[in-house]
Design a protein around this motif. Sequence first.
Motif, mmCIF file in Angstrom:
data_model
loop_
_atom_site.group_PDB
_atom_site.id
_atom_site.type_symbol
_atom_site.label_atom_id
_atom_site.label_comp_id
_atom_site.label_asym_id
_atom_site.label_seq_id
_atom_site.Cartn_x
_atom_site.Cartn_y
_atom_site.Cartn_z
ATOM 1 N N SER A 32 36.730 18.664 50.137
ATOM 2 C CA SER A 32 37.302 17.523 49.438
ATOM 3 C C SER A 32 37.983 16.611 50.443
ATOM 4 O O SER A 32 38.592 17.080 51.406
ATOM 5 C CB SER A 32 38.329 17.984 48.390
ATOM 6 O OG SER A 32 37.745 18.895 47.493
ATOM 7 N N PHE A 34 40.232 12.824 50.947
ATOM 8 C CA PHE A 34 41.151 11.937 50.259
ATOM 9 C C PHE A 34 41.585 10.807 51.187
ATOM 10 O O PHE A 34 41.683 10.985 52.401
ATOM 11 C CB PHE A 34 42.404 12.716 49.816
ATOM 12 C CG PHE A 34 42.104 13.908 48.941
ATOM 13 C CD1 PHE A 34 41.845 15.143 49.509
ATOM 14 C CD2 PHE A 34 42.088 13.784 47.565
ATOM 15 C CE1 PHE A 34 41.561 16.247 48.708
ATOM 16 C CE2 PHE A 34 41.804 14.885 46.763
ATOM 17 C CZ PHE A 34 41.540 16.109 47.337
ATOM 18 N N TYR A 36 44.890 8.277 51.432
ATOM 19 C CA TYR A 36 46.230 7.947 50.975
ATOM 20 C C TYR A 36 46.649 6.626 51.605
ATOM 21 O O TYR A 36 46.314 6.331 52.754
ATOM 22 C CB TYR A 36 47.232 9.026 51.383
ATOM 23 C CG TYR A 36 47.193 10.277 50.542
ATOM 24 C CD1 TYR A 36 46.241 11.270 50.777
ATOM 25 C CD2 TYR A 36 48.121 10.478 49.513
ATOM 26 C CE1 TYR A 36 46.218 12.425 50.003
ATOM 27 C CE2 TYR A 36 48.095 11.629 48.737
ATOM 28 C CZ TYR A 36 47.141 12.595 48.993
ATOM 29 O OH TYR A 36 47.116 13.735 48.222
ATOM 30 N N TYR A 51 34.057 13.961 46.914
ATOM 31 C CA TYR A 51 33.663 15.346 47.151
ATOM 32 C C TYR A 51 32.182 15.484 47.493
ATOM 33 O O TYR A 51 31.773 16.472 48.085
ATOM 34 C CB TYR A 51 33.947 16.206 45.909
ATOM 35 C CG TYR A 51 35.181 15.792 45.178
ATOM 36 C CD1 TYR A 51 35.110 15.199 43.928
ATOM 37 C CD2 TYR A 51 36.436 15.977 45.739
ATOM 38 C CE1 TYR A 51 36.250 14.804 43.250
ATOM 39 C CE2 TYR A 51 37.578 15.580 45.066
ATOM 40 C CZ TYR A 51 37.473 14.993 43.832
ATOM 41 O OH TYR A 51 38.605 14.593 43.175
ATOM 42 N N ILE A 92 40.623 18.762 52.752
ATOM 43 C CA ILE A 92 40.992 20.105 52.307
ATOM 44 C C ILE A 92 39.957 21.096 52.798
ATOM 45 O O ILE A 92 38.753 20.895 52.614
ATOM 46 C CB ILE A 92 41.123 20.170 50.774
ATOM 47 C CG1 ILE A 92 42.497 19.623 50.377
ATOM 48 C CG2 ILE A 92 40.958 21.607 50.263
ATOM 49 C CD1 ILE A 92 42.867 19.886 48.950
ATOM 50 N N TYR A 99 42.193 27.129 53.213
ATOM 51 C CA TYR A 99 41.978 26.942 51.785
ATOM 52 C C TYR A 99 43.156 26.247 51.122
ATOM 53 O O TYR A 99 44.294 26.693 51.229
ATOM 54 C CB TYR A 99 41.734 28.286 51.097
ATOM 55 C CG TYR A 99 41.552 28.155 49.607
ATOM 56 C CD1 TYR A 99 42.554 28.550 48.726
ATOM 57 C CD2 TYR A 99 40.399 27.602 49.073
ATOM 58 C CE1 TYR A 99 42.401 28.417 47.362
ATOM 59 C CE2 TYR A 99 40.222 27.461 47.710
ATOM 60 C CZ TYR A 99 41.231 27.873 46.861
ATOM 61 O OH TYR A 99 41.083 27.727 45.509
ATOM 62 N N GLY A 100 42.862 25.155 50.427
ATOM 63 C CA GLY A 100 43.878 24.452 49.650
ATOM 64 C C GLY A 100 44.846 23.631 50.457
ATOM 65 O O GLY A 100 45.722 22.977 49.884
ATOM 66 N N GLY B 97 44.634 25.192 45.125
ATOM 67 C CA GLY B 97 43.405 24.727 45.750
ATOM 68 C C GLY B 97 43.364 23.232 45.964
ATOM 69 O O GLY B 97 42.884 22.765 46.982
ATOM 70 N N ALA B 98 43.846 22.481 44.979
ATOM 71 C CA ALA B 98 44.004 21.016 45.107
ATOM 72 C C ALA B 98 42.700 20.297 45.435
ATOM 73 O O ALA B 98 42.722 19.159 45.897
ATOM 74 C CB ALA B 98 45.048 20.675 46.165
ATOM 75 N N LYS B 99 41.558 20.923 45.176
ATOM 76 C CA LYS B 99 40.292 20.315 45.604
ATOM 77 C C LYS B 99 39.990 19.021 44.877
ATOM 78 O O LYS B 99 39.303 18.154 45.398
ATOM 79 C CB LYS B 99 39.154 21.304 45.393
ATOM 80 C CG LYS B 99 39.195 22.489 46.347
ATOM 81 C CD LYS B 99 37.947 23.334 46.230
ATOM 82 C CE LYS B 99 37.867 24.039 44.903
ATOM 83 N NZ LYS B 99 36.711 24.965 44.838
ATOM 84 N N ARG B 100 40.461 18.905 43.649
ATOM 85 C CA ARG B 100 40.119 17.721 42.861
ATOM 86 C C ARG B 100 41.264 16.740 42.727
ATOM 87 O O ARG B 100 41.071 15.603 42.329
ATOM 88 C CB ARG B 100 39.687 18.140 41.458
ATOM 89 C CG ARG B 100 38.402 18.929 41.433
ATOM 90 C CD ARG B 100 37.259 18.164 42.035
ATOM 91 N NE ARG B 100 35.980 18.821 41.867
ATOM 92 C CZ ARG B 100 35.001 18.761 42.755
ATOM 93 N NH1 ARG B 100 35.161 18.086 43.875
ATOM 94 N NH2 ARG B 100 33.855 19.382 42.527
ATOM 95 N N THR B 101 42.455 17.185 43.040
ATOM 96 C CA THR B 101 43.611 16.345 42.726
ATOM 97 C C THR B 101 44.426 15.919 43.936
ATOM 98 O O THR B 101 45.255 15.026 43.833
ATOM 99 C CB THR B 101 44.558 17.092 41.780
ATOM 100 O OG1 THR B 101 44.976 18.311 42.416
ATOM 101 C CG2 THR B 101 43.872 17.414 40.469
ATOM 102 N N GLY B 102 44.216 16.564 45.069
ATOM 103 C CA GLY B 102 45.065 16.260 46.208
ATOM 104 C C GLY B 102 46.499 16.675 45.916
ATOM 105 O O GLY B 102 46.760 17.509 45.053
#
Lengths: 114, 114
Positions: A32, A34, A36, A51, A92, A99-100, B97-102
């Motif tokens: 993933s 992102f 910011y 993703y 991520i 992980y995470g 995990g935060a994979k979808r939400t950051g």
Amino acid sequence: QKEVEQNSGPLSVPEGAIASLNCTYSDRVSQSFFWYRQYSGKSPELIMSIYSNGDKEDGRFTAQLNKASQYVSLLIRDSQPSDSATYLCAVIGAGGTSYGKLTFGQGTILTVHP
Amino acid sequence: NAGVTQTPKFQVLKTGQSMTLQCAQDMNHNSMYWYRQDPGMGLRLIYYSASEGTTDKGEVPNGYNVSRLNKREFSLRLESAAPSQTSVYFCASSEVGAKRTGYTFGSGTRLTVV
């Protein structure tokens, strides 16, 4: 090699132009990605997430992901002075100790001048 | 408003003094994080807590300790402050995990050690 690297700035574009921000990452199995935005003296604010390979558009923002090249970018169309900020790329990890956990690039300062 | 709350916003310490930075979130997130941000270096992870009752070191843990007091609160302690710890500190939280939400970030604590 840093885990997440962004193109060196600062980047200056005229109002109305397209701003292009680039980022590469070293962990091939990252899942993933992102972007910011951080205004001076403020906290990071999530503006885009992606993703899957390809493009994702949200208003004036387009995120592009190429996992084979380990490359993610952010395009800002019709740039406005209010877009002037530091843009942070974050990734991520997929597993193990990564992980995470979000790993950030060093940031690119964008200035949009009238 | 829902979010991540950090206190204090500003702090000046003398070398050798101790202090605790407080962080609380009301989004029912399982995972919480402490980052520091220094000019030109992006955000670097100090410690994180994947879930209540667990804490782990990040990239730059030396000189810090943390406590996950409950699901909402995650504190960062400097036992003997050093000038190298002058920085802006951000707390963040996420789903596992935060994979979808950051992550969602607090407003930050600007710490100066003299």
